[in-house]
Design a protein around this motif. Sequence first.
Motif, PDB file in Angstrom:
ATOM      1  N   GLU A  39       9.487  -3.347   5.562  1.00  0.00           N
ATOM      2  CA  GLU A  39       9.618  -4.491   6.465  1.00  0.00           C
ATOM      3  C   GLU A  39       8.311  -4.716   7.219  1.00  0.00           C
ATOM      4  OE1 GLU A  39      12.365  -5.934  10.241  1.00  0.00           O
ATOM      5  OE2 GLU A  39      13.088  -4.312   8.953  1.00  0.00           O
ATOM      6  N   TYR A  40       7.695  -3.634   7.676  1.00  0.00           N
ATOM      7  CA  TYR A  40       6.401  -3.720   8.353  1.00  0.00           C
ATOM      8  C   TYR A  40       5.372  -4.370   7.428  1.00  0.00           C
ATOM      9  CZ  TYR A  40       2.027  -2.423  10.542  1.00  0.00           C
ATOM     10  OH  TYR A  40       0.777  -2.463  11.111  1.00  0.00           O
ATOM     11  N   MET A  41       5.370  -3.947   6.166  1.00  0.00           N
ATOM     12  CA  MET A  41       4.412  -4.488   5.211  1.00  0.00           C
ATOM     13  C   MET A  41       4.627  -5.991   4.997  1.00  0.00           C
ATOM     14  SD  MET A  41       4.393  -1.330   2.532  1.00  0.00           S
ATOM     15  CE  MET A  41       2.904  -1.568   1.608  1.00  0.00           C
ATOM     16  N   LYS A  42       5.867  -6.413   4.927  1.00  0.00           N
ATOM     17  CA  LYS A  42       6.162  -7.847   4.751  1.00  0.00           C
ATOM     18  C   LYS A  42       5.681  -8.657   5.953  1.00  0.00           C
ATOM     19  CE  LYS A  42      10.519  -7.307   2.947  1.00  0.00           C
ATOM     20  NZ  LYS A  42      11.896  -7.719   2.743  1.00  0.00           N
ATOM     21  N   LEU A  43       5.944  -8.141   7.148  1.00  0.00           N
ATOM     22  CA  LEU A  43       5.571  -8.868   8.368  1.00  0.00           C
ATOM     23  C   LEU A  43       4.075  -8.811   8.662  1.00  0.00           C
ATOM     24  CD1 LEU A  43       8.535  -7.787  10.678  1.00  0.00           C
ATOM     25  CD2 LEU A  43       8.167 -10.035   9.619  1.00  0.00           C
ATOM     26  N   SER A  44       3.386  -7.796   8.160  1.00  0.00           N
ATOM     27  CA  SER A  44       1.981  -7.580   8.501  1.00  0.00           C
ATOM     28  C   SER A  44       1.012  -7.989   7.401  1.00  0.00           C
ATOM     29  CB  SER A  44       1.758  -6.103   8.827  1.00  0.00           C
ATOM     30  OG  SER A  44       2.552  -5.719   9.902  1.00  0.00           O
ATOM     31  N   SER A  45       1.484  -8.669   6.401  1.00  0.00           N
ATOM     32  CA  SER A  45       0.606  -9.042   5.289  1.00  0.00           C
ATOM     33  C   SER A  45       0.414 -10.556   5.237  1.00  0.00           C
ATOM     34  CB  SER A  45       1.208  -8.565   3.962  1.00  0.00           C
ATOM     35  OG  SER A  45       1.351  -7.170   3.961  1.00  0.00           O
ATOM     36  N   ASN A  46      -0.782 -10.965   4.856  1.00  0.00           N
ATOM     37  CA  ASN A  46      -1.088 -12.376   4.639  1.00  0.00           C
ATOM     38  C   ASN A  46      -1.819 -12.495   3.311  1.00  0.00           C
ATOM     39  OD1 ASN A  46      -1.794 -15.123   4.794  1.00  0.00           O
ATOM     40  ND2 ASN A  46      -3.705 -14.616   5.807  1.00  0.00           N
ATOM     41  N   PHE A  47      -1.185 -13.157   2.349  1.00  0.00           N
ATOM     42  CA  PHE A  47      -1.789 -13.358   1.041  1.00  0.00           C
ATOM     43  C   PHE A  47      -2.216 -14.811   0.826  1.00  0.00           C
ATOM     44  CE2 PHE A  47       1.079  -9.714   0.561  1.00  0.00           C
ATOM     45  CZ  PHE A  47       0.169  -8.772   0.107  1.00  0.00           C
ATOM     46  N   VAL A  48      -2.154 -15.619   1.873  1.00  0.00           N
ATOM     47  CA  VAL A  48      -2.537 -17.025   1.780  1.00  0.00           C
ATOM     48  C   VAL A  48      -3.987 -17.164   2.255  1.00  0.00           C
ATOM     49  CG1 VAL A  48      -2.025 -19.373   2.537  1.00  0.00           C
ATOM     50  CG2 VAL A  48      -0.151 -17.727   2.245  1.00  0.00           C
ATOM     51  N   PRO A  49      -4.903 -17.432   1.322  1.00  0.00           N
ATOM     52  CA  PRO A  49      -6.314 -17.551   1.716  1.00  0.00           C
ATOM     53  C   PRO A  49      -6.529 -18.627   2.771  1.00  0.00           C
ATOM     54  CG  PRO A  49      -6.106 -17.429  -0.671  1.00  0.00           C
ATOM     55  CD  PRO A  49      -4.718 -17.596  -0.122  1.00  0.00           C
ATOM     56  N   PHE A  50      -7.327 -18.305   3.755  1.00  0.00           N
ATOM     57  CA  PHE A  50      -7.773 -19.176   4.847  1.00  0.00           C
ATOM     58  C   PHE A  50      -6.687 -19.515   5.866  1.00  0.00           C
ATOM     59  CE2 PHE A  50     -10.534 -19.940   1.192  1.00  0.00           C
ATOM     60  CZ  PHE A  50     -11.735 -19.493   1.731  1.00  0.00           C
ATOM     61  N   GLN A 116      -5.046   0.514   5.857  1.00  0.00           N
ATOM     62  CA  GLN A 116      -4.661   0.069   7.195  1.00  0.00           C
ATOM     63  C   GLN A 116      -3.183  -0.315   7.236  1.00  0.00           C
ATOM     64  OE1 GLN A 116      -7.553  -3.094   7.977  1.00  0.00           O
ATOM     65  NE2 GLN A 116      -8.241  -1.925   9.734  1.00  0.00           N
ATOM     66  N   LEU A 117      -2.719  -0.981   6.208  1.00  0.00           N
ATOM     67  CA  LEU A 117      -1.322  -1.408   6.160  1.00  0.00           C
ATOM     68  C   LEU A 117      -0.386  -0.210   6.039  1.00  0.00           C
ATOM     69  CD1 LEU A 117       0.641  -3.838   6.017  1.00  0.00           C
ATOM     70  CD2 LEU A 117       0.429  -3.685   3.530  1.00  0.00           C
ATOM     71  N   VAL A 118      -0.669   0.676   5.099  1.00  0.00           N
ATOM     72  CA  VAL A 118       0.205   1.819   4.843  1.00  0.00           C
ATOM     73  C   VAL A 118       0.249   2.769   6.044  1.00  0.00           C
ATOM     74  CG1 VAL A 118       0.480   3.876   3.376  1.00  0.00           C
ATOM     75  CG2 VAL A 118      -0.011   1.667   2.340  1.00  0.00           C
ATOM     76  N   THR A 119      -0.872   2.930   6.729  1.00  0.00           N
ATOM     77  CA  THR A 119      -0.912   3.815   7.902  1.00  0.00           C
ATOM     78  C   THR A 119      -0.498   3.095   9.183  1.00  0.00           C
ATOM     79  OG1 THR A 119      -3.263   3.371   8.303  1.00  0.00           O
ATOM     80  CG2 THR A 119      -2.716   5.282   6.916  1.00  0.00           C
ATOM     81  N   ARG A 120      -0.183   1.813   9.050  1.00  0.00           N
ATOM     82  CA  ARG A 120       0.222   0.978  10.187  1.00  0.00           C
ATOM     83  C   ARG A 120      -0.862   0.890  11.268  1.00  0.00           C
ATOM     84  NH1 ARG A 120       6.665   1.740  10.891  1.00  0.00           N
ATOM     85  NH2 ARG A 120       7.111   2.155   8.738  1.00  0.00           N
ATOM     86  N   ARG A 121      -2.088   0.890  10.829  1.00  0.00           N
ATOM     87  CA  ARG A 121      -3.220   0.751  11.750  1.00  0.00           C
ATOM     88  C   ARG A 121      -3.823  -0.638  11.679  1.00  0.00           C
ATOM     89  NH1 ARG A 121      -2.723   3.732  15.587  1.00  0.00           N
ATOM     90  NH2 ARG A 121      -4.931   3.703  16.022  1.00  0.00           N
ATOM     91  N   GLY A 122      -3.130  -1.538  11.047  1.00  0.00           N
ATOM     92  CA  GLY A 122      -3.613  -2.907  10.913  1.00  0.00           C
ATOM     93  C   GLY A 122      -2.748  -3.639   9.919  1.00  0.00           C
TER      94      GLY A 122
END
Length: 158
Positions: A39-50, A116-122
Motif C-alpha cells: 500500500e505504501y508503494m502504491k501511494l508513494s510512487s509516480n510513474f507519470v512523467p512530468f 528509497q521506496l522499499v526502505t520507506r525513506r522516500g
Amino acid sequence: MKKIIRLIMGISFLSYLGALTVLLFFISRGFWSDMPLMEYMKLSSNFVPFKTINGYVLAISNGSMNLIIPIKNLAGNVAAFLPMGIFLPYFIRTLNRLKSFAVAMTFMILSVEILQLVTRRGSLDIDDFILNIIGALIGFGLWKAMTARKIMKNAVNI
C-alpha cells in the motif's frame, strides 16, 4: 602532482558519496509509515512523467506554494547527481563515453529510487529520475568540456 590531484579527487568523491547517502536515506522526509509495504508503494510512487515537475512549475507560476519548496526540489534533484558526471568518468575510464555513462547512471538512479521506496525513506518518482539524469548529464558535459579544453591546451603547447 597527478597523485595529489587524484588523492584530492578521491577524498572529494568519498565526501560527496557520504553526503549523498545521508541526503537520500537518512534525512527524514515524513515518509515513515506503519501501513503495509504494498500500500505504501502504491501511494508513494509516480510513474507519470512530468506530473510532479508540472505541479511545481504551476505552483511557481500561480504562487500557490512557497517558492523555495519547488525550486529546492527541482534544482536539488538536478544538483544531487551532477557531480557523478565528473567523478565517475574520472575514476572509471569506460564511463568516458556518453552511452556507457548514461546506462550506468540509469541503473544507479533507478536502484536508488527503488531502494528509497522499499526502505520507506522516500518515494519512487519518475520525475526525480528525470531530474537526476539531467543533472548527471550536465556534469558529464562539464567533464567532457574540461577534458576537451585540457586536450586543446596541450595541443597548442606542443
